[in-house]
Design a protein around this motif. Sequence first.
Motif, short mmCIF file in Angstrom:
data_model
loop_
_atom_site.label_atom_id
_atom_site.label_comp_id
_atom_site.label_asym_id
_atom_site.label_seq_id
_atom_site.Cartn_x
_atom_site.Cartn_y
_atom_site.Cartn_z
N HIS A 251 30.71 36.50 31.43
CA HIS A 251 31.74 37.01 31.73
C HIS A 251 32.72 37.20 30.26
CE1 HIS A 251 35.94 35.86 32.56
NE2 HIS A 251 36.12 35.07 31.58
N TYR A 252 33.28 38.20 30.23
CA TYR A 252 34.31 38.97 29.48
C TYR A 252 35.91 38.71 29.36
CZ TYR A 252 35.99 41.98 26.18
OH TYR A 252 37.53 42.50 25.58
N SER A 253 36.47 38.74 28.44
CA SER A 253 37.36 37.99 28.35
C SER A 253 38.38 38.07 27.32
CB SER A 253 38.05 36.73 28.77
OG SER A 253 39.18 35.93 28.76
N GLY A 254 39.43 38.53 26.89
CA GLY A 254 39.89 39.23 25.05
C GLY A 254 39.20 38.74 24.61
N GLY A 255 38.05 39.98 24.09
CA GLY A 255 37.75 40.16 23.13
C GLY A 255 36.12 39.11 22.91
N VAL A 256 35.50 38.87 23.91
CA VAL A 256 35.12 37.48 23.82
C VAL A 256 33.60 37.80 25.49
CG1 VAL A 256 33.58 35.98 23.35
CG2 VAL A 256 35.72 35.97 22.38
N CYS A 257 32.17 38.15 25.40
CA CYS A 257 31.47 38.24 26.02
C CYS A 257 30.86 37.22 26.24
CB CYS A 257 30.60 39.34 25.91
SG CYS A 257 29.77 39.59 27.53
N TYR A 258 31.62 35.67 26.63
CA TYR A 258 30.37 34.73 27.34
C TYR A 258 29.33 34.55 27.98
CZ TYR A 258 35.34 33.42 25.87
OH TYR A 258 36.07 33.28 25.22
N GLY A 299 42.12 31.03 30.80
CA GLY A 299 41.44 31.13 29.43
C GLY A 299 39.81 30.14 30.07
N ASP A 300 40.16 29.04 30.94
CA ASP A 300 39.93 28.93 31.21
C ASP A 300 37.66 29.31 31.72
OD1 ASP A 300 41.25 25.72 31.18
OD2 ASP A 300 41.75 26.77 33.21
N PRO A 372 45.11 24.06 43.80
CA PRO A 372 46.07 24.71 42.57
C PRO A 372 45.20 24.65 41.46
CG PRO A 372 46.63 22.20 42.90
CD PRO A 372 45.10 22.82 44.20
N PHE A 373 44.83 25.85 41.18
CA PHE A 373 44.04 26.08 40.01
C PHE A 373 44.88 26.73 39.41
CE2 PHE A 373 40.58 27.15 43.96
CZ PHE A 373 39.70 26.07 43.00
N ARG A 374 44.22 26.68 38.07
CA ARG A 374 45.45 27.27 36.97
C ARG A 374 45.02 28.77 36.37
NH1 ARG A 374 45.17 23.56 31.85
NH2 ARG A 374 43.09 24.28 31.40
N HIS A 375 45.23 29.75 36.51
CA HIS A 375 45.06 30.50 36.09
C HIS A 375 46.30 31.96 35.41
CE1 HIS A 375 47.21 30.49 40.14
NE2 HIS A 375 47.71 31.66 40.06
#
Length: 375
Positions: A251-258, A299-300, A372-375
């Motif tokens: 999963h890619y997000s904010g410059g990081v691939c996890y 960020g979760d 009610p997921f955080r998003h």
Amino acid sequence: MQRRTFLAGLGAVAFSGAVWQEAALASTRAGASPYGPLGAPDGNGVALPSGFSSRVVARSGRLVGGTLWHPAPDGGACFADGSGWIYVSNSEIPLAGGASAIKFRADGSIERAYRILSGTNLNCAGGRTPWNTWLSCEEIFRGKVYETDPYGNRGPQQRPAMGKFKHEAAACDPDRRVVYLTEDESDGCFYRFVPAVWGDLSSGRLDVLCSTASGGVEWRPVPDATPGVFQTQTRHQVSAARHFDGGEGCHYSGGVCYFTAKGDRKVWAFDAARMTLSHVYDGGGSLDGVDNITGVASGDLYVAEDGGNMEINIITPDGVVAPVLRLDGQSQSEITGPAFSPDGTRLYFSSQRGTSGERAGTGGITYEVTGPFRH
């Protein structure tokens, strides 16, 4: 089974992006889920926090939206479609794998379902693209990537330039205009595909992540991305290549691939801007069988278990890992395909073998959890 609500053995981590900051990671600690504790399993066998509910949307071998739902559902993703959305799911069975899609109306009811790929082998985690196509990856020797249309308007296309190897997952990095790829081998590699033209995956260069003499990492080209059966396979062509035990979701997000590695029991983090490789979870006892992974803008991260006690766990930006759901009575299965609806209120996922535990995946179940997921 024991509920596990702590994060152990966090490695030294360097991150970019707006939410995963070094200061937050320094305060990693044991903690409870931001959604609260899990309750007793509901009528669908899903244990959820208060305020959340589940429903079964599809079962393998049964009709959903006029189409037989495929066996062994695996990786998945959601796509916006007017006022509704589409959930795409791979099928991890040999010879007749492929992928299917379910189209939902704005109220969550199912409008129809349909095949978007057929006749392929062991289609595993896969990944979506920024131009709204689905990359269905074959987890077989010299497996291929197929680019498919979740809307069902265009036929699938083979993408051999993305390499022929035991593909697992794909994650697009629109900032650097590359696609990251994992490999499910005990000595698998982590790759990036650099298209000749962003948005067109028909040609380009396959790179493999390598170690440097100084202890860092760098990308090097794979000399032959499509080796023959008796030729040196991609993971063995570059001697400095980094190897991971059983590459799984990414999963890619904010410059990081996890990305996850089930044999390593790690959730790895490749910081593309800083060119660093570290991990956010090192298998110290909280997650078993780390597998598919997804995330949201807050960020979760959400990590699904292959086995273990059949949970999806959250890893928050402040370093807490805790279960957000658990499946009861399905210890011989694995959780696959976690993906959020476009508005972030619904989480889709599958139990690949369901309560039957059959390896053929004929008991597969695809779920929707609303809350009610955080998003």
